[in-house]
Structures are given as C-alpha cells and as structure tokens.
Design an enzyme around this catalytic site. Structure first.
Site, PDB file in Angstrom:
ATOM      1  N   LYS A  37      29.344  -7.041  40.037  1.00 27.58           N
ATOM      2  CA  LYS A  37      29.204  -5.896  40.425  1.00 27.58           C
ATOM      3  C   LYS A  37      30.389  -4.807  40.945  1.00 27.58           C
ATOM      4  O   LYS A  37      31.225  -5.787  41.686  1.00 27.58           O
ATOM      5  CB  LYS A  37      28.121  -5.570  41.523  1.00 27.58           C
ATOM      6  CG  LYS A  37      27.563  -4.205  41.762  1.00 27.58           C
ATOM      7  CD  LYS A  37      26.417  -4.072  42.714  1.00 27.58           C
ATOM      8  CE  LYS A  37      25.889  -2.832  42.699  1.00 27.58           C
ATOM      9  NZ  LYS A  37      24.767  -2.649  43.494  1.00 27.58           N
ATOM     10  N   SER A  80      20.542  -0.211  41.933  1.00 27.34           N
ATOM     11  CA  SER A  80      21.925   0.212  41.362  1.00 27.34           C
ATOM     12  C   SER A  80      22.632  -0.889  40.743  1.00 27.34           C
ATOM     13  O   SER A  80      23.645  -0.582  39.864  1.00 27.34           O
ATOM     14  CB  SER A  80      22.693   0.567  42.777  1.00 27.34           C
ATOM     15  OG  SER A  80      22.981  -0.573  43.796  1.00 27.34           O
ATOM     16  N   SER A 119      18.213  -2.757  45.339  1.00 25.70           N
ATOM     17  CA  SER A 119      19.396  -2.416  44.293  1.00 25.70           C
ATOM     18  C   SER A 119      19.469  -3.933  43.311  1.00 25.70           C
ATOM     19  O   SER A 119      20.096  -3.777  42.373  1.00 25.70           O
ATOM     20  CB  SER A 119      20.654  -2.121  44.665  1.00 25.70           C
ATOM     21  OG  SER A 119      20.549  -0.626  44.944  1.00 25.70           O
TER      22      SER A 119
END
Lengths: 483, 101
Positions: free
Chosen positions: A69, A144, A168
């Site tokens: 990420k 997210s 997330s």
C-alpha cells in the site's frame, strides 16, 4: 502461466523451494500482470523489475513478490498516500514492515492505490484514480486498502499488505473475496507507515487464503518490538501456520447489536447465518452475547480518528516536503498548500477533528468519545469471559457501485459499522470470504482477545476449508475487465 | 449543527483556505455527521475513564546514547525550497500580522 497465477503464495513458495520455479520467473509473471493493470490498483511499479536476491529461494518467503500500500515509506521510491500533497515525495527511509518482509524474502512488486491518507471505504478518495473491483469493474473494491485488495483479487499480485484504522484491511478484503487481517494494536511496527490515527492504525496482510495471511503475519511480528515505534510490543508467541479442520469445543459469540442492525443487507445476513450453521457443523458452539456500546462505535470512531488525523496531518504545510503553494506570506503558504494538496474527504476529516478538539467542544466530543472507547473495550472484555471468539458480518453490504455513496459522507462511513468496535478496543480481527450475494463476495469477521491471532487464524482456517470459497472468478480479469 | 461562521473559524484553526462553495458544503456535511455523532450525548459516562491508548505500556525510553541521525542533505532533499542548512520560508512576521496576533 495461468496455473502459476493460480498458486496460493504458500504453494508458490513451496515450488520455489523444490526448485520447480525460480523467483525471477514468479516475479516476471506477476510483473506482467501488474503492468497490464486496468483496475487502477497500482500507483507505482519499478521501471526495472526489482532484483530478486540470489538467496530468495532459501528465504522463508521464497521471493514471492509483495504489493505494498502506498502509505508505507520506501527509501527512494515515490510514496504519496494517494495524496497530491505528497506528489513526488521520495522518503529517505523504509518502513519496518516492508523491510522485515523483504528481509524474509518478499521483494516489493509495486505500490498500490488507496483512499487518500487511508480515509475512505471505497478507494474513490484517491487523488489519482479510483480502483475497480475485479469481481465487477463498475463496483468499488472497498477502502482504504482498495488497491492492495484489487491487486490480489485480480491476480495482479500474489499477496499484499495494507493498513487498517477502522476497517481499511477487512472491508476491502470482504468486498474482494479475500482474507484480511488486522492484528492486535502494537503487534506490527508503525514506523514508516504514514500516520492517519496513531492510536488505531495497524498494518496487516491481504491474501487469497488464511495460510498466506498467517505466513505474512509471522514475518511482520517475528522481529519483535521495533525500537523505532514506541507503541510496538513483542508478540507473545510465534505465529503458527494454521492446520485446524474443526472448531470442536470453541465458544463463538454472536452480537445482535451488530449482526441484526438495520444497516446489514439481507443478502449479507443470509451468508452470515449460513456461516453460523457451519460453525456448529464443525463442532463449535454458537451463543448470543451483547456488546451494548458497539452501536456507538461509529460515533466514537468518527470523533477520535479525525481528531488524531487533524493533528497528524498538520505536518503537511509545504515546508519540509511535498507540495508548496501560496503567494508570499507564511500563512498563505500554509493555507494554500493545504487547500490545493488535500482532497475533499481529507479536508472534511481535518475540519471534523479540529472542531472536536476545539475549545468549548473538546469535552462534549473528544472527551466523551474516549469514554465510549473505554466502554466498548469493557464490553469485549466481558464477552471474552463467556466466549472464545466473537463473529459479525465484515461489511454491511457487498461491493457497491462507483459513485453510489460519494454524495453522502455518513452513508460511506456506515461501511465501517461492524469493523470500528474492534479497532477502538485494539483487538485482532480477520475477515474471510464466506459466500456470495448477488454474485459478489460476502466477508465474515472473527475477533478475539488481544494477541489471540493464532486462535483466530486456526478458526478461520477450519471455516475456510469447510466453506471452500472459490476466488478464481475474479482473477485474470485485470488485463481486460468485462464492462 | 455547525454554521458558516464556525466552519470559517475551524478552517482558520486548521490552516485550510476553503472556497466559498466548500464552506457551504462543509457546513451541511459536517452537520450531518455531527447529528449522528451526537447520539453519544445520551450515554451515561460520568464515572468512565477516558481511553487514549489500548495497550498497556509505560515509560518507553531508549538508552541515552548518541547515534547517527538522518544526514542533513537527505533530510532537506524533499523540501520545496531548501538552503544548504535548512528549510526556507517566507517571513513569519508577515503571517503574524495577517493573523492579527
């Protein structure tokens, strides 16, 4: 090659160790997939495939490449947290999580897309582009960590790491038919992980199966406490690779406040109830418990997380790194830089957090929310005196359509309804795919006491074997998403 | 509820230069979220201790030994405007005057 991409990571690692597959072959196969990305899953790929260490085949993770990420700092590599304010930023150091996994033999494949500063539940808050769900490209992958989930679900990456502040990791895993694990707070170092809400943020794996999640977690926690993160702690045991096939003797608690809430879609509830039956078939005992304050989790979370974010994000001021705007004086430099560099949702949360912390409102919002947090943690403690694990749906709905919830912040925030209570209490929670509704994956969330990850993984593994979820329909669609 | 004036006040505290349209939208969106949040006002929390951190840790200190830190040129490498030894910004005096403080 498609067979190569169908291997679970543990299987791929085994082939590498057996000498049937070279790490370079594996990397280039995934690299090719990642380059053909039409899901918007990746924000950055190295120009040249990152060299695989000569010893990778002997390393525990055997050279299986990892999607990371874009919230993790990697030295010399663009790191934006999907924000314009960090466009072009190349950190001078690498996050401990990335460093540990690379040292264990998982080189970085690329940086994945996300909601800006990890604020969002659909990945539509990326300043660069939204991410599509490989199960259905007109739907969101969740957020997210949406890019990390879409990359793995679409077969663009064998596995990935994300971060979870209020859901997330778990919610995108749920929406993409994957396994997502948020570890106990403190289990994984936050050093080099761009901060959103520091008392809640945790790094964890997003993988195709439970064994892969255990493997990544093992190496994320193996180095013990990180001196660079004063909130990190030694994990009390080694993470075991799960082998459990049944749930004999396990007491499982169901929380009506969460699973029977009006916000839970009927299709999700059907899969949830069917999974409870499976638990009983596997020898587990299911009983009702109460987490009376969990329904207030969302309210507390949307005070505490924005409050912490408003302080953490004050560092983006156009002075030391990233974007600079403004016309002359220092105040205008600050105010214009932040106005130009932050997207709508980030501004909203900074405003919300600043308001909640401002003079005259502090006790009514921040102070009360901290007390609700105490009550939620107490509720869980009482529950774990009666049961070993607590289960809920992960997401109230399956993947929703792009644009469906962008006009109403509160509707978007409701995505986190079942995941924030565990975050507030700092507890580990895993989401596993439990079935389909409307042809889209439905996640099942399992939570245990702090540092009970081995128990969680064992139960998740037994359930996974019994459910036999097929994640292959989403794979290989990256190059040519059906529209 | 939060009105336009409050939005402007909070935006100033947060060092955010919002457009007129953003101010209007923020007032309505934040009010919507606050309506939901305000349900915690109904709870009896009088004798409840606040939680700011969930894991029990105290006095996390390292040994007081000197060690190398990030080299200055690397710390300055990402700056929009750097001198040889620091970050260059416009004069804060002008900002203080504009801020009325």
């Amino acid at each position: 090659m498609s067979e190569l991409l169908d291997l679970s990571t543990a299987q791929a690692a085994q082939s590498v160790r057996a000498g049937d597959l070279s790490p370079a072959e594996l990397l280039s196969a995934y690299r090719e997939q990642a380059e053909a990305d039409e899901l918007g899953a990746f924000l950055w790929l190295p120009e040249e495939p990152l060299g695989v260490m000569g010893t990778a085949a002997d390393a525990p993770l055997a050279g299986v490449p990892l999607a990371v990420k874009d919230i993790f700092c990697v030295e010399g590599v663009p790191t934006t947290a999907a924000s314009r304010i960090l466009e072009g930023y190349r950190p001078p150091y690498t996050a401990t999580a990335v460093e540990r996994l690379a040292a264990a033999g998982a080189p970085m494949l690329g940086k994945t897309n996300m909601d800006e500063f990890a604020m969002g539940s659909s990945n539509e808050n990326s300043a660069y582009e939204p991410v599509r769900n490989p199960w259905s490209p007109d739907r969101v992958p969740g957020g997210s960590s949406g890019g990390s989930a879409a990359a793995v679900a679409g077969g663009l990456a064998p596995w990935s790491i994300g971060t979870d502040t209020g859901g997330s990791i778990r919610q995108p895993a749920s929406l993409c038919g994957l396994v997502g694990l948020k570890p106990t707070y403190g289990a994984v170092s936050r050093y080099g992980m761009i901060a959103f809400a520091s008392s809640l943020d945790q790094c964890g794996p997003i993988t195709r199966d439970v064994t892969d999640a255990a493997l990544l977690l093992r190496h994320l926690v193996a180095g013990g406490r990180d001196p660079c993160d004063s909130t990190s702690v030694d994990f009390p045991q080694e993470i075991e690779l799960p082998s459990s096939e049944d749930l004999g003797g396990l007491r499982v608690g169901v929380v009506p406040e969460l699973s029977d809430a009006a916000t839970i879609d009927a299709g999700v509830k059907t899969v949830f109830d069917a999974t409870l039956e499976r638990i009983e078939e596997l020898g587990g005992g299911v009983e009702q418990i109460s987490l009376p304050h969990s329904e207030h989790g969302l309210s507390a979370y949307y005070v505490l997380a924005p409050a912490e974010a408003s302080a953490n994000l004050s560092r983006y001021d156009g002075v030391r790194f990233g974007l600079r705007s403004g016309d002359g004086d220092l105040l205008s430099l600050y105010e214009r830089t932040r106005a130009d560099g932050f997207g709508d949702e980030v501004k909203r949360r900074i405003m919300l957090g600043t308001y909640a912390l401002s003079s005259g409102y502090y006790e009514a919002y921040y102070g009360r929310a901290q007390r609700v947090r105490t009550k939620i943690a107490e509720d869980f403690r009482a529950a774990f005196e009666r049961v070993d694990l607590v289960v809920t749906p992960t997401s109230p709905s399956v993947a929703f359509r792009l644009g469906e919830r962008t006009a109403d912040p509160m509707a978007m925030y409701m995505s986190d309804y079942c995941t924030v209570p565990m975050s507030l209490a700092g507890l580990p929670a895993i989401s596993i795919p439990a079935g389909l509704s409307e042809g889209l994956p439905v996640g099942f969330q399992i939570t245990g006491p702090a540092f009970s990850e081995n128990r969680l993984l064992a139960a998740a593994h037994a359930l996974e074997q019994a459910i036999g979820f097929d994640s292959s329909p989403a794979r290989g669609k990256a190059g040519a998403p059906a529209r | 509820m939060i009105d336009r004036e409050q939005v402007l006040h909070v935006a100033r505290l947060a060092r955010l230069d919002l457009t007129k349209a953003e101010v209007e939208r923020m007032a309505s969106e934040l009010s919507g979220v606050l309506d939901h949040i305000e349900r915690i006002a109904e709870l009896d929390l009088d004798d409840v201790e606040p939680t700011s951190h969930v894991v029990t840790i105290e006095n996390v200190l390292r040994a007081d030994d000197s060690r190398p830190s990030l080299a200055r040129e690397r710390a300055l490498a990402g700056a929009p405007d750097a001198t040889d030894s620091g970050f260059r910004v416009p004069s804060p005096a002008a900002a203080a005057a504009a801020d009325g403080s």
